[in-house]
Design a protein around this motif. Sequence first.
Motif, PDB file in Angstrom:
ATOM      1  N   TYR A   1       2.685 -20.481  11.449  1.00 25.75           N
ATOM      2  CA  TYR A   1       1.487 -20.391  10.617  1.00 25.75           C
ATOM      3  C   TYR A   1       0.517 -19.357  11.189  1.00 25.75           C
ATOM      4  O   TYR A   1      -0.094 -18.576  10.456  1.00 25.75           O
ATOM      5  N   ALA A   2       0.352 -19.358  12.509  1.00 25.51           N
ATOM      6  CA  ALA A   2      -0.544 -18.402  13.150  1.00 25.51           C
ATOM      7  C   ALA A   2      -0.067 -16.975  12.939  1.00 25.51           C
ATOM      8  O   ALA A   2      -0.877 -16.046  12.788  1.00 25.51           O
ATOM      9  N   THR A   3       1.242 -16.768  12.897  1.00 28.04           N
ATOM     10  CA  THR A   3       1.787 -15.432  12.654  1.00 28.04           C
ATOM     11  C   THR A   3       1.527 -14.994  11.220  1.00 28.04           C
ATOM     12  O   THR A   3       1.111 -13.868  10.970  1.00 28.04           O
ATOM     13  N   TYR A   4       1.749 -15.889  10.268  1.00 25.79           N
ATOM     14  CA  TYR A   4       1.416 -15.582   8.874  1.00 25.79           C
ATOM     15  C   TYR A   4      -0.068 -15.249   8.727  1.00 25.79           C
ATOM     16  O   TYR A   4      -0.436 -14.343   7.968  1.00 25.79           O
ATOM     17  N   SER A   5      -0.903 -15.976   9.436  1.00 26.29           N
ATOM     18  CA  SER A   5      -2.344 -15.776   9.276  1.00 26.29           C
ATOM     19  C   SER A   5      -2.766 -14.373   9.659  1.00 26.29           C
ATOM     20  O   SER A   5      -3.782 -13.864   9.181  1.00 26.29           O
ATOM     21  N   ALA A   6      -1.996 -13.721  10.543  1.00 23.39           N
ATOM     22  CA  ALA A   6      -2.334 -12.364  10.975  1.00 23.39           C
ATOM     23  C   ALA A   6      -2.187 -11.339   9.861  1.00 23.39           C
ATOM     24  O   ALA A   6      -2.675 -10.216   9.981  1.00 23.39           O
ATOM     25  N   LEU A   7      -1.539 -11.716   8.762  1.00 23.40           N
ATOM     26  CA  LEU A   7      -1.473 -10.809   7.606  1.00 23.40           C
ATOM     27  C   LEU A   7      -2.843 -10.586   6.993  1.00 23.40           C
ATOM     28  O   LEU A   7      -3.099  -9.538   6.385  1.00 23.40           O
ATOM     29  N   ILE A   8      -3.726 -11.581   7.107  1.00 23.40           N
ATOM     30  CA  ILE A   8      -5.035 -11.484   6.456  1.00 23.40           C
ATOM     31  C   ILE A   8      -6.200 -11.763   7.389  1.00 23.40           C
ATOM     32  O   ILE A   8      -7.343 -11.778   6.951  1.00 23.40           O
ATOM     33  N   ASN A   9      -5.931 -11.990   8.661  1.00 19.58           N
ATOM     34  CA  ASN A   9      -6.997 -12.196   9.631  1.00 19.58           C
ATOM     35  C   ASN A   9      -6.884 -11.153  10.729  1.00 19.58           C
ATOM     36  O   ASN A   9      -5.777 -10.842  11.190  1.00 19.58           O
ATOM     37  N   GLY A  10      -8.015 -10.615  11.143  1.00 18.25           N
ATOM     38  CA  GLY A  10      -7.990  -9.597  12.182  1.00 18.25           C
ATOM     39  C   GLY A  10      -9.357  -9.379  12.781  1.00 18.25           C
ATOM     40  O   GLY A  10     -10.176 -10.289  12.857  1.00 18.25           O
ATOM     41  N   ASN A  11      -9.602  -8.133  13.161  1.00 13.87           N
ATOM     42  CA  ASN A  11     -10.823  -7.826  13.911  1.00 13.87           C
ATOM     43  C   ASN A  11     -12.065  -7.664  13.046  1.00 13.87           C
ATOM     44  O   ASN A  11     -13.181  -7.675  13.555  1.00 13.87           O
ATOM     45  N   ASP A  12     -11.904  -7.450  11.745  1.00 15.02           N
ATOM     46  CA  ASP A  12     -13.058  -7.365  10.862  1.00 15.02           C
ATOM     47  C   ASP A  12     -12.653  -7.884   9.491  1.00 15.02           C
ATOM     48  O   ASP A  12     -11.610  -8.511   9.347  1.00 15.02           O
ATOM     49  N   THR A  13     -13.464  -7.624   8.472  1.00 11.32           N
ATOM     50  CA  THR A  13     -13.176  -8.166   7.143  1.00 11.32           C
ATOM     51  C   THR A  13     -12.161  -7.334   6.367  1.00 11.32           C
ATOM     52  O   THR A  13     -11.759  -7.730   5.280  1.00 11.32           O
ATOM     53  N   LYS A  14     -11.760  -6.203   6.932  1.00 13.43           N
ATOM     54  CA  LYS A  14     -10.785  -5.348   6.254  1.00 13.43           C
ATOM     55  C   LYS A  14      -9.499  -5.372   7.070  1.00 13.43           C
ATOM     56  O   LYS A  14      -9.267  -4.513   7.923  1.00 13.43           O
ATOM     57  N   THR A  15      -8.669  -6.363   6.810  1.00 17.08           N
ATOM     58  CA  THR A  15      -7.517  -6.632   7.654  1.00 17.08           C
ATOM     59  C   THR A  15      -6.221  -6.528   6.872  1.00 17.08           C
ATOM     60  O   THR A  15      -6.005  -7.248   5.909  1.00 17.08           O
ATOM     61  N   LEU A  16      -5.356  -5.653   7.280  1.00 23.40           N
ATOM     62  CA  LEU A  16      -4.040  -5.463   6.690  1.00 23.40           C
ATOM     63  C   LEU A  16      -4.023  -5.736   5.192  1.00 23.40           C
ATOM     64  O   LEU A  16      -4.490  -4.933   4.399  1.00 23.40           O
ATOM     65  N   TYR A  17      -3.514  -6.891   4.762  1.00 23.38           N
ATOM     66  CA  TYR A  17      -3.338  -7.168   3.340  1.00 23.38           C
ATOM     67  C   TYR A  17      -4.575  -7.766   2.687  1.00 23.38           C
ATOM     68  O   TYR A  17      -4.500  -8.309   1.596  1.00 23.38           O
ATOM     69  N   ASN A  18      -5.712  -7.616   3.329  1.00 26.33           N
ATOM     70  CA  ASN A  18      -6.970  -8.075   2.738  1.00 26.33           C
ATOM     71  C   ASN A  18      -7.998  -6.954   2.855  1.00 26.33           C
ATOM     72  O   ASN A  18      -9.063  -7.126   3.421  1.00 26.33           O
ATOM     73  N   ARG A  19      -7.624  -5.771   2.347  1.00 30.14           N
ATOM     74  CA  ARG A  19      -8.412  -4.538   2.248  1.00 30.14           C
ATOM     75  C   ARG A  19      -8.114  -3.530   3.335  1.00 30.14           C
ATOM     76  O   ARG A  19      -8.493  -2.367   3.207  1.00 30.14           O
ATOM     77  N   GLY A  20      -7.486  -3.912   4.435  1.00 27.06           N
ATOM     78  CA  GLY A  20      -7.241  -2.950   5.496  1.00 27.06           C
ATOM     79  C   GLY A  20      -6.392  -1.785   5.041  1.00 27.06           C
ATOM     80  O   GLY A  20      -6.706  -0.620   5.329  1.00 27.06           O
ATOM     81  N   ILE A  21      -5.298  -2.080   4.344  1.00 28.45           N
ATOM     82  CA  ILE A  21      -4.428  -1.015   3.846  1.00 28.45           C
ATOM     83  C   ILE A  21      -5.145  -0.209   2.774  1.00 28.45           C
ATOM     84  O   ILE A  21      -5.042   1.023   2.724  1.00 28.45           O
ATOM     85  N   GLN A  22      -5.897  -0.874   1.923  1.00 25.10           N
ATOM     86  CA  GLN A  22      -6.616  -0.183   0.858  1.00 25.10           C
ATOM     87  C   GLN A  22      -7.660   0.781   1.421  1.00 25.10           C
ATOM     88  O   GLN A  22      -7.830   1.888   0.917  1.00 25.10           O
ATOM     89  N   ASN A  23      -8.348   0.376   2.483  1.00 23.50           N
ATOM     90  CA  ASN A  23      -9.436   1.174   3.031  1.00 23.50           C
ATOM     91  C   ASN A  23      -8.968   2.282   3.961  1.00 23.50           C
ATOM     92  O   ASN A  23      -9.783   3.034   4.481  1.00 23.50           O
ATOM     93  N   GLY A  24      -7.674   2.370   4.185  1.00 24.16           N
ATOM     94  CA  GLY A  24      -7.124   3.437   4.989  1.00 24.16           C
ATOM     95  C   GLY A  24      -6.242   4.325   4.140  1.00 24.16           C
ATOM     96  O   GLY A  24      -6.719   5.127   3.342  1.00 24.16           O
ATOM     97  N   PRO A  25      -4.924   4.175   4.276  1.00 17.63           N
ATOM     98  CA  PRO A  25      -4.013   5.082   3.563  1.00 17.63           C
ATOM     99  C   PRO A  25      -4.120   5.042   2.043  1.00 17.63           C
ATOM    100  O   PRO A  25      -4.008   6.087   1.391  1.00 17.63           O
ATOM    101  N   GLU A  26      -4.342   3.870   1.440  1.00 15.16           N
ATOM    102  CA  GLU A  26      -4.356   3.822  -0.025  1.00 15.16           C
ATOM    103  C   GLU A  26      -5.500   4.647  -0.620  1.00 15.16           C
ATOM    104  O   GLU A  26      -5.336   5.299  -1.657  1.00 15.16           O
ATOM    105  N   VAL A  27      -6.661   4.609   0.024  1.00 17.93           N
ATOM    106  CA  VAL A  27      -7.783   5.364  -0.520  1.00 17.93           C
ATOM    107  C   VAL A  27      -7.570   6.870  -0.330  1.00 17.93           C
ATOM    108  O   VAL A  27      -8.255   7.682  -0.960  1.00 17.93           O
ATOM    109  N   ALA A  28      -6.580   7.237   0.478  1.00 17.65           N
ATOM    110  CA  ALA A  28      -6.228   8.642   0.676  1.00 17.65           C
ATOM    111  C   ALA A  28      -5.142   9.088  -0.295  1.00 17.65           C
ATOM    112  O   ALA A  28      -4.310   9.932   0.028  1.00 17.65           O
ATOM    113  N   THR A  29      -5.140   8.512  -1.494  1.00 20.92           N
ATOM    114  CA  THR A  29      -4.186   8.898  -2.528  1.00 20.92           C
ATOM    115  C   THR A  29      -4.935   9.416  -3.747  1.00 20.92           C
ATOM    116  O   THR A  29      -6.158   9.528  -3.749  1.00 20.92           O
ATOM    117  N   ASP A  30      -4.187   9.715  -4.789  1.00 19.85           N
ATOM    118  CA  ASP A  30      -4.770  10.332  -5.976  1.00 19.85           C
ATOM    119  C   ASP A  30      -5.585   9.361  -6.822  1.00 19.85           C
ATOM    120  O   ASP A  30      -6.522   9.768  -7.514  1.00 19.85           O
TER     121      ASP A  30
END
Length: 492
Positions: free
Chosen positions: A45-74
């Motif tokens: 469960y703790a490993t799954y939680s790391a998909l959406i929990n991290g060091n700030d509010t923009k973490t991997l599958y909870n905006r982290g990917i969107q706020n990095g590489p995804e926003v660098a698209t067309d």
Amino acid sequence: MKKRYYLLAFPFFLTSCVSLDEDPKSNQVSSQFYNNESDANAAIYATYSALINGNDTKTLYNRGIQNGPEVATDDYIGGPLASDVNTQAYAALTHDASNSRSQALWEDSYNLINKANIAIDNIGKISQGVISETKREQYINEAKFLRALSYFNLVRWFKYVPLILHETTSVSPSSLNVTQATEDEVYEQIIKDLKDAEALPSPQEQTSSDLGRATSGSAKAILTKVYLTRQQWQLAADKAKEIIDSNWYDLFENFEDVFNVETKNGKEHIFSIQFKGNSGLVSHHMARSAAPLSSMVPGIGGSYADAYNPKSDLYESYSITDKRRDISLATTFVSPSNGQTYTLDEPLFNKYYDISVPGSQINSSKNIPVIRYAEILLIYAEALNELNGPTSTAYDYIDKVRKRAGISLLKDKAPNLSKEDFRDSIFQERRKEFVFEFNRWFDLSRRGADYYIAMLKKAGKLNVKPKHIHLPIPQREIDINPNLKQNPDWEN
């Protein structure tokens, strides 16, 4: 300062919490924690939680990917309230190795990998008799699935990454100053982990209490995508066909059901990030960031920090009969305060907007798909085209997705496409089907620099360069680890 660690295990769609009021004398080390099946399950469960929990509010599958590489698209830009200069730098293609969003992706990914490694190393050591061998194997393979998913993201983003497969138990320089592996070495491990994870229970064997956990189908689906990314077309086609022939999955008849709360973890969902609104534990930042401000639509509590690129042609590319358009990109909202309909100047991303909590989208209960059956159908069509050109079977599988969308079949609209034109049709279909699902940057990147540059320039992003098909290794990581080297394209 006294420190005490507490691991609180909740269902992974919520969170795992750690107190940092610590006392070294009462640390709960791995050897003390991994004593029985319940401990093993809590670790997963703790490993799954790391998909959406991290060091700030923009973490991997909870905006982290969107706020990095995804926003660098067309198709994406930072919205009016995207105050993070690092996100805006990604959107403008002016980011560099010091960008905090790259650092966050790196840290959150390795945090997940570390949790997975700890679980893999220690669950196998639990004494026989206190854990069933079936559960032991399941939990280890779930951790391997999550580790593979994280490395799959990392190697596509950064290209050259350290391959760490065991818990770090020493703070010596030899343990911490790891070196980067080759792409082939990382992919070899990803494939090995996913093949092991294919032994997980099938979707049909999964109990209702385990919905949302990885299954054999999840492992096969990500493995299919790995083969596609590696341009191992026959392997991708064979694995996709294996999933199709299993009859484990199907398309929803209505595209809207992919994102309805009532149909979560349904027949099209292969692996999704789980959200439960009003739990008081995990906030849905993807839903909130895309929703309009109350000044735009009274009563809606969005932050409008993720926005559609007004120079993109995505919205116009949808047929007016395409059922996906208004579910993916909304141009009107009904105010929950006064019942009036408000028309917006630009489309807003709409997939995670939860109508049951209009004034508090942070409490959306809509899941975020990581991979779903529609992608398997399009992968199969793409792989067949790369192998043999646009065969009738390749047309059939892209048309399954188009038929559900309510648009003309490609075999009727353009029956004699070349291999190159069919490839472009697949990528356009993926773009329209998976908008705001963390797929666009990966698709642009795997097509190569020329394609990436052409698509971004077409959308008004003129700063794009060949190096942008990867991310720079975070400068902070290079500074603290003398064995890390910057990607050659990012060296100045």
